[in-house]
Design a protein around this motif. Sequence first.
Motif, PDB file in Angstrom:
ATOM      1  N   ILE A 201       7.588  91.361 -23.758  1.00  0.00           N
ATOM      2  CA  ILE A 201       6.446  91.286 -22.840  1.00  0.00           C
ATOM      3  C   ILE A 201       5.268  90.644 -23.574  1.00  0.00           C
ATOM      4  O   ILE A 201       4.873  91.108 -24.648  1.00  0.00           O
ATOM      5  CB  ILE A 201       6.052  92.680 -22.320  1.00  0.00           C
ATOM      6  CG1 ILE A 201       7.234  93.346 -21.605  1.00  0.00           C
ATOM      7  CG2 ILE A 201       4.852  92.579 -21.374  1.00  0.00           C
ATOM      8  CD1 ILE A 201       6.962  94.758 -21.140  1.00  0.00           C
ATOM      9  N   GLN A 203       1.474  89.612 -24.523  1.00  0.00           N
ATOM     10  CA  GLN A 203       0.286  90.449 -24.613  1.00  0.00           C
ATOM     11  C   GLN A 203      -0.608  90.313 -23.385  1.00  0.00           C
ATOM     12  O   GLN A 203      -1.171  91.293 -22.896  1.00  0.00           O
ATOM     13  CB  GLN A 203      -0.508  90.093 -25.879  1.00  0.00           C
ATOM     14  CG  GLN A 203      -1.749  90.937 -26.112  1.00  0.00           C
ATOM     15  CD  GLN A 203      -1.438  92.420 -26.231  1.00  0.00           C
ATOM     16  OE1 GLN A 203      -0.350  92.807 -26.672  1.00  0.00           O
ATOM     17  NE2 GLN A 203      -2.385  93.261 -25.856  1.00  0.00           N
ATOM     18  N   ARG A 206       0.715  92.490 -20.731  1.00  0.00           N
ATOM     19  CA  ARG A 206       0.437  93.901 -21.003  1.00  0.00           C
ATOM     20  C   ARG A 206      -0.991  94.262 -20.626  1.00  0.00           C
ATOM     21  O   ARG A 206      -1.246  95.325 -20.038  1.00  0.00           O
ATOM     22  CB  ARG A 206       0.664  94.202 -22.487  1.00  0.00           C
ATOM     23  CG  ARG A 206       2.125  94.223 -22.901  1.00  0.00           C
ATOM     24  CD  ARG A 206       2.272  94.646 -24.350  1.00  0.00           C
ATOM     25  NE  ARG A 206       3.658  94.687 -24.763  1.00  0.00           N
ATOM     26  CZ  ARG A 206       4.470  95.712 -24.584  1.00  0.00           C
ATOM     27  NH1 ARG A 206       4.006  96.814 -23.988  1.00  0.00           N
ATOM     28  NH2 ARG A 206       5.730  95.676 -24.983  1.00  0.00           N
ATOM     29  N   ALA A 209      -1.266  94.314 -16.807  1.00  0.00           N
ATOM     30  CA  ALA A 209      -0.573  95.495 -16.271  1.00  0.00           C
ATOM     31  C   ALA A 209      -1.398  96.754 -16.506  1.00  0.00           C
ATOM     32  O   ALA A 209      -1.555  97.591 -15.602  1.00  0.00           O
ATOM     33  CB  ALA A 209       0.804  95.624 -16.922  1.00  0.00           C
ATOM     34  N   GLY A 210      -1.937  96.906 -17.709  1.00  0.00           N
ATOM     35  CA  GLY A 210      -2.764  98.073 -18.003  1.00  0.00           C
ATOM     36  C   GLY A 210      -3.980  98.159 -17.110  1.00  0.00           C
ATOM     37  O   GLY A 210      -4.371  99.244 -16.665  1.00  0.00           O
ATOM     38  N   ASP A 215       2.632 100.614 -16.006  1.00  0.00           N
ATOM     39  CA  ASP A 215       3.179 100.867 -17.339  1.00  0.00           C
ATOM     40  C   ASP A 215       4.120  99.730 -17.741  1.00  0.00           C
ATOM     41  O   ASP A 215       4.808  99.151 -16.893  1.00  0.00           O
ATOM     42  CB  ASP A 215       3.948 102.185 -17.376  1.00  0.00           C
ATOM     43  CG  ASP A 215       3.042 103.386 -17.140  1.00  0.00           C
ATOM     44  OD1 ASP A 215       1.875 103.338 -17.568  1.00  0.00           O
ATOM     45  OD2 ASP A 215       3.507 104.370 -16.517  1.00  0.00           O
ATOM     46  N   CYS A 216       4.157  99.449 -19.035  1.00  0.00           N
ATOM     47  CA  CYS A 216       5.075  98.436 -19.566  1.00  0.00           C
ATOM     48  C   CYS A 216       6.142  99.113 -20.418  1.00  0.00           C
ATOM     49  O   CYS A 216       5.831  99.996 -21.220  1.00  0.00           O
ATOM     50  CB  CYS A 216       4.321  97.412 -20.413  1.00  0.00           C
ATOM     51  SG  CYS A 216       3.262  96.306 -19.457  1.00  0.00           S
ATOM     52  N   THR A 218       9.566  98.078 -22.872  1.00  0.00           N
ATOM     53  CA  THR A 218      10.413  97.074 -23.506  1.00  0.00           C
ATOM     54  C   THR A 218      11.854  97.566 -23.499  1.00  0.00           C
ATOM     55  O   THR A 218      12.149  98.653 -23.993  1.00  0.00           O
ATOM     56  CB  THR A 218       9.959  96.805 -24.949  1.00  0.00           C
ATOM     57  OG1 THR A 218       8.594  96.371 -24.937  1.00  0.00           O
ATOM     58  CG2 THR A 218      10.806  95.726 -25.588  1.00  0.00           C
TER      59      THR A 218
END
Length: 235
Positions: A201, A203, A206, A209-210, A215-216, A218
């Motif tokens: 993923i 950055q 991320r 998404a945050g 939530d991420c 992997t």
Amino acid sequence: MRLVVAQCSVDYTGRLTAHLPLARRLLIVKADGSVLVHSDGGSYKPLNWMSPPCSLRVTPREDAGELSDLEPDWVEQWDVTHAKTGDRLRVRIHEKLSDTAHELGIDPGLQKDGVEAHLQALLAENIQTLGEGWSLVRREYGTAIGPVDILARDAEGRTVAIEIKRRGEIDGVEQLTRYLALLNRDPLLAPVRGIFAAQAIKQQARVLAGDRGIDCVTLDYDALRGIDDADSRLF
């Protein structure tokens, strides 16, 4: 596809100017109109090329008339012109060593191990990877704008929409955001939270998404397949 091995020089004019002096090279003419010039080094990347839409005109030396130039010994000239930009690729062939053509037909496309469909099936089978007590509701849960990869419920029974990518980028987060907006309109599912899952993923994805409360996760492809025991690793 046409493959020509020839002693040739190449000139590119347009947004930039480039010259390849006389040498032995591989010329590739594809069915889509693209023309590529390769050497025996440099890995997969051509030395020069012209992408479609473009046209190719081939002129034998005897049809070119009297020309005063620094390459009087060429036998055939290729003029490749881009239809939109006007950029031009000129190939002057001095000697052909090989000239073959092959009909390749329609290519089925590259099938990679670990693409999204495989990841989706593996995660669905091993949904408790995301947490003890999790359960699968359905794979490919339909919405008005397309199916969510996985719809699940966490240990508390809350609905979770999971979008799976091989490489997690911003577009995937945007896609999941649209799914969540629709799913949260359904009183039987709401509130629905999202998980963006991928083997890697970026950055930027991320961060986005945050910011959206997603939530991420992997995904370890080998671990999902049961061929990588994390407990047996030295590090």
